[in-house]
Write a protein that holds these residues in place. Structure first.
Motif, mmCIF file in Angstrom:
data_model
loop_
_atom_site.group_PDB
_atom_site.id
_atom_site.type_symbol
_atom_site.label_atom_id
_atom_site.label_comp_id
_atom_site.label_asym_id
_atom_site.label_seq_id
_atom_site.Cartn_x
_atom_site.Cartn_y
_atom_site.Cartn_z
ATOM 1 N N HIS A 174 -2.791 0.645 1.816
ATOM 2 C CA HIS A 174 -1.327 0.680 1.761
ATOM 3 C C HIS A 174 -0.681 0.592 3.138
ATOM 4 O O HIS A 174 0.474 0.965 3.295
ATOM 5 C CB HIS A 174 -0.866 1.986 1.089
ATOM 6 N N GLU A 175 -1.419 0.102 4.119
ATOM 7 C CA GLU A 175 -0.895 0.161 5.484
ATOM 8 C C GLU A 175 -1.344 -1.057 6.284
ATOM 9 O O GLU A 175 -2.429 -1.608 6.073
ATOM 10 C CB GLU A 175 -1.402 1.439 6.162
ATOM 11 N N VAL A 176 -0.472 -1.462 7.193
ATOM 12 C CA VAL A 176 -0.815 -2.501 8.169
ATOM 13 C C VAL A 176 -0.876 -1.846 9.544
ATOM 14 O O VAL A 176 0.045 -1.130 9.937
ATOM 15 C CB VAL A 176 0.225 -3.635 8.187
ATOM 16 N N ILE A 177 -1.967 -2.102 10.255
ATOM 17 C CA ILE A 177 -2.120 -1.588 11.617
ATOM 18 C C ILE A 177 -2.045 -2.781 12.567
ATOM 19 O O ILE A 177 -2.851 -3.710 12.475
ATOM 20 C CB ILE A 177 -3.459 -0.848 11.794
ATOM 21 N N PHE A 178 -1.058 -2.732 13.447
ATOM 22 C CA PHE A 178 -0.861 -3.839 14.386
ATOM 23 C C PHE A 178 -1.754 -3.666 15.611
ATOM 24 O O PHE A 178 -2.268 -2.566 15.879
ATOM 25 C CB PHE A 178 0.609 -3.918 14.797
ATOM 26 N N CYS A 179 -1.905 -4.728 16.368
ATOM 27 C CA CYS A 179 -2.807 -4.709 17.525
ATOM 28 C C CYS A 179 -2.326 -3.791 18.646
ATOM 29 O O CYS A 179 -3.112 -3.390 19.504
ATOM 30 C CB CYS A 179 -3.000 -6.125 18.070
ATOM 31 N N ASP A 180 -1.039 -3.451 18.647
ATOM 32 C CA ASP A 180 -0.536 -2.543 19.682
ATOM 33 C C ASP A 180 -0.618 -1.083 19.255
ATOM 34 O O ASP A 180 -0.103 -0.191 19.928
ATOM 35 C CB ASP A 180 0.897 -2.901 20.065
ATOM 36 N N GLY A 181 -1.278 -0.814 18.104
ATOM 37 C CA GLY A 181 -1.463 0.556 17.637
ATOM 38 C C GLY A 181 -0.426 1.010 16.632
ATOM 39 O O GLY A 181 -0.617 2.022 15.945
ATOM 40 N N GLU A 182 0.685 0.332 16.509
ATOM 41 C CA GLU A 182 1.717 0.690 15.538
ATOM 42 C C GLU A 182 1.209 0.437 14.124
ATOM 43 O O GLU A 182 0.466 -0.516 13.871
ATOM 44 C CB GLU A 182 2.985 -0.136 15.794
ATOM 45 N N SER A 183 1.601 1.289 13.195
ATOM 46 C CA SER A 183 1.201 1.108 11.800
ATOM 47 C C SER A 183 2.414 1.301 10.896
ATOM 48 O O SER A 183 3.326 2.076 11.215
ATOM 49 C CB SER A 183 0.096 2.086 11.418
ATOM 50 N N LYS A 184 2.419 0.597 9.755
ATOM 51 C CA LYS A 184 3.528 0.660 8.820
ATOM 52 C C LYS A 184 3.000 0.653 7.389
ATOM 53 O O LYS A 184 2.052 -0.070 7.073
ATOM 54 C CB LYS A 184 4.464 -0.543 9.008
ATOM 55 N N PRO A 185 3.624 1.474 6.524
ATOM 56 C CA PRO A 185 3.277 1.406 5.098
ATOM 57 C C PRO A 185 3.864 0.129 4.489
ATOM 58 O O PRO A 185 5.040 -0.177 4.684
ATOM 59 C CB PRO A 185 3.938 2.656 4.513
ATOM 60 N N ILE A 186 3.037 -0.622 3.775
ATOM 61 C CA ILE A 186 3.440 -1.934 3.267
ATOM 62 C C ILE A 186 3.117 -2.042 1.783
ATOM 63 O O ILE A 186 2.048 -1.625 1.330
ATOM 64 C CB ILE A 186 2.716 -3.059 4.049
ATOM 65 N N ASP A 187 4.039 -2.627 1.017
ATOM 66 C CA ASP A 187 3.811 -2.877 -0.405
ATOM 67 C C ASP A 187 3.332 -4.304 -0.663
ATOM 68 O O ASP A 187 2.460 -4.545 -1.490
ATOM 69 C CB ASP A 187 5.101 -2.642 -1.205
ATOM 70 N N ILE A 188 3.947 -5.270 0.034
ATOM 71 C CA ILE A 188 3.652 -6.680 -0.209
ATOM 72 C C ILE A 188 3.473 -7.387 1.121
ATOM 73 O O ILE A 188 4.238 -7.169 2.066
ATOM 74 C CB ILE A 188 4.803 -7.364 -0.996
ATOM 75 N N GLY A 223 0.311 -9.020 16.677
ATOM 76 C CA GLY A 223 -0.722 -9.437 15.733
ATOM 77 C C GLY A 223 -1.221 -8.269 14.902
ATOM 78 O O GLY A 223 -0.911 -7.102 15.180
ATOM 79 N N ILE A 224 -1.984 -8.568 13.856
ATOM 80 C CA ILE A 224 -2.492 -7.543 12.942
ATOM 81 C C ILE A 224 -3.948 -7.232 13.266
ATOM 82 O O ILE A 224 -4.786 -8.135 13.330
ATOM 83 C CB ILE A 224 -2.366 -8.009 11.474
ATOM 84 N N ALA A 225 -4.236 -5.957 13.476
ATOM 85 C CA ALA A 225 -5.602 -5.517 13.786
ATOM 86 C C ALA A 225 -6.386 -5.192 12.525
ATOM 87 O O ALA A 225 -7.570 -5.497 12.414
ATOM 88 C CB ALA A 225 -5.569 -4.298 14.716
ATOM 89 N N GLU A 226 -5.702 -4.573 11.523
ATOM 90 C CA GLU A 226 -6.437 -4.089 10.347
ATOM 91 C C GLU A 226 -5.481 -3.888 9.176
ATOM 92 O O GLU A 226 -4.308 -3.553 9.361
ATOM 93 C CB GLU A 226 -7.112 -2.754 10.693
ATOM 94 N N LEU A 227 -5.983 -4.124 7.985
ATOM 95 C CA LEU A 227 -5.252 -3.824 6.757
ATOM 96 C C LEU A 227 -5.989 -2.735 6.000
ATOM 97 O O LEU A 227 -7.193 -2.836 5.773
ATOM 98 C CB LEU A 227 -5.145 -5.071 5.866
ATOM 99 N N THR A 228 -5.276 -1.683 5.623
ATOM 100 C CA THR A 228 -5.849 -0.668 4.742
ATOM 101 C C THR A 228 -5.212 -0.837 3.362
ATOM 102 O O THR A 228 -4.467 -1.779 3.126
ATOM 103 C CB THR A 228 -5.586 0.747 5.287
#
Length: 385
Positions: free
Chosen positions: A134-148, A127-132
């Protein structure tokens, strides 16, 4: 895209659109949908089916077509459009069906599965914990740079377009048969029965037939309408709401259509056709098409309906035919259930729904763990499946 991520809050229940070379919807039969066995499907009907299967098995068979439901060569064995029926794909589908616990609205498209296996689609099931920005932070702590980001959040029902009317809890399950409000005269909302298998148009046709009878005063609403609404809500609360609480429009195809057929007076009496073995078998093992509800009752088109039903091949595999006959017999004869059957009946729905197709591919605990795609392993994962 250079990278594509699939974020899941929960695991989907997947149904390949191509099963045994035919459309998965054609598996929707009286035998398969044994969670609802109406009274007019009598014990004698299922005993006769068992006899027919033992001594006239050819009645349940059909030849393998040259092309499958997507006009692909059947020798290629495809699960979906351009989606090979290989063991790894089947195991991933079964693993997610297991993790979904089965009772969810089905996702009827598995064309993305090969791209999960080859890494083109990367899955995070926490699941998704937070949106910044340019980034998505998942509930397990992983984060990824996202465009769309493509949101698949569904929609909400809203009946406020009718001035002065408010549907209780804004929930269509408070309508009789997902259609008729008890506090509005001469009104029906047709199209709010969305079956897991089958189709909205067929459910809508049954709603329209019943509503027409009400308007023409050929029938009237049942006196126990509030109890029937409550009974339906209770059924769906048990059957779907635990894992899909927001899907209030979803109905069980056979239950919904059979309940409407009794209201309309067009339900099928199978034993009327026992002297027509080929047709009798198709009523149960063939696809539960809307034509069945034109065999009898008001506005019947019996000859046309029989021709349609007879012209459709039985696509249900023999293993499913046997399972359906035995399960319905056990539903009809609860006092003779064996200890072995009672033990089987205690299986949780996760196991039952993970193994509903491709009986030859066994799912193991290690398979499930491989396809969790999350650091958080479910606590209720059993030692054996």
């Amino acid at each position: 895209a250079n990278n594509c991520y699939l974020s899941l809050r929960s695991y989907p229940f997947l149904i390949p659109r191509n099963l045994e070379h035919s459309s998965s919807d054609s598996w929707t039969s009286r035998l398969m949908h044994n969670y609802h066995t109406p009274s007019h499907e009598g014990l004698l009907s299922y005993l006769l089916l068992k006899v027919y299967f033992k001594f006239s098995r050819h009645l349940f068979s059909s030849q393998q077509p040259e092309m499958d439901s997507f006009l692909q060569d059947t020798n290629k064995h495809m699960l979906d459009l351009n989606t090979p029926d290989d063991e790894e794909s089947v195991k991933l589908i079964k693993a997610w069906n297991y993790l979904s616990k089965g009772r969810k609205f089905a996702t009827k498209n598995v064309t993305f599965i090969p791209n999960v296996l080859n890494g083109k689609i990367q899955v995070n099931a926490s699941g998704i914990a937070e949106l910044t920005e340019h980034e998505v932070i998942f509930c397990d702590g992983e984060s990824k740079p996202i465009d769309i980001i493509l949101f698949c959040t569904g929609y909400q029902e809203d009946f406020e377009f009718i001035e002065g009317y408010k549907l209780k809890d804004n929930n269509v399950r408070n309508l009789f048969m997902h259609s008729i409000p008890t506090d509005l005269d001469n009104c029906a909302f047709i199209g709010w029965g969305r079956p897991v298998t089958g189709g909205i148009p067929a459910c809508s046709e049954m709603s329209a037939r019943y509503f027409a009878q009400l308007l023409s005063e050929k029938t009237s609403l049942p006196s126990d309408i509030d109890n029937r609404i409550a009974e339906d809500k209770n059924f769906y609360q048990t059957f779907y709401a635990k894992n899909s609480p927001s899907l209030n429009t979803v109905v069980a195809w056979k239950r919904h259509m059979e309940n409407y057929s009794k209201l309309i007076g067009c339900h099928v009496h199978p034993l009327k056709y026992v002297l027509k073995p080929r047709f009798f078998v198709r009523l149960f093992a063939g696809s539960l098409v809307p034509s069945q509800y034109r065999l009898e009752g008001p506005h019947a088109r019996k000859e046309e309906a029989m021709k349609t039903i007879l012209n459709l091949d039985i696509t249900l595999p023999k293993e499913h035919v046997v399972h359906g006959i035995h399960t319905n017999l056990q539903n009809k004869l609860p006092w003779v259930r064996t200890k072995n059957w009672q033990k089987k009946a205690q299986y949780n729905y996760s196991t039952e729904y993970s193994n509903w197709f491709r009986f030859d591919v066994n799912l193991t605990q290690k398979d499930v763990e491989r396809f969790i795609f999350s650091k958080n392993v479910p606590a209720d994962l059993p030692n054996e499946l």
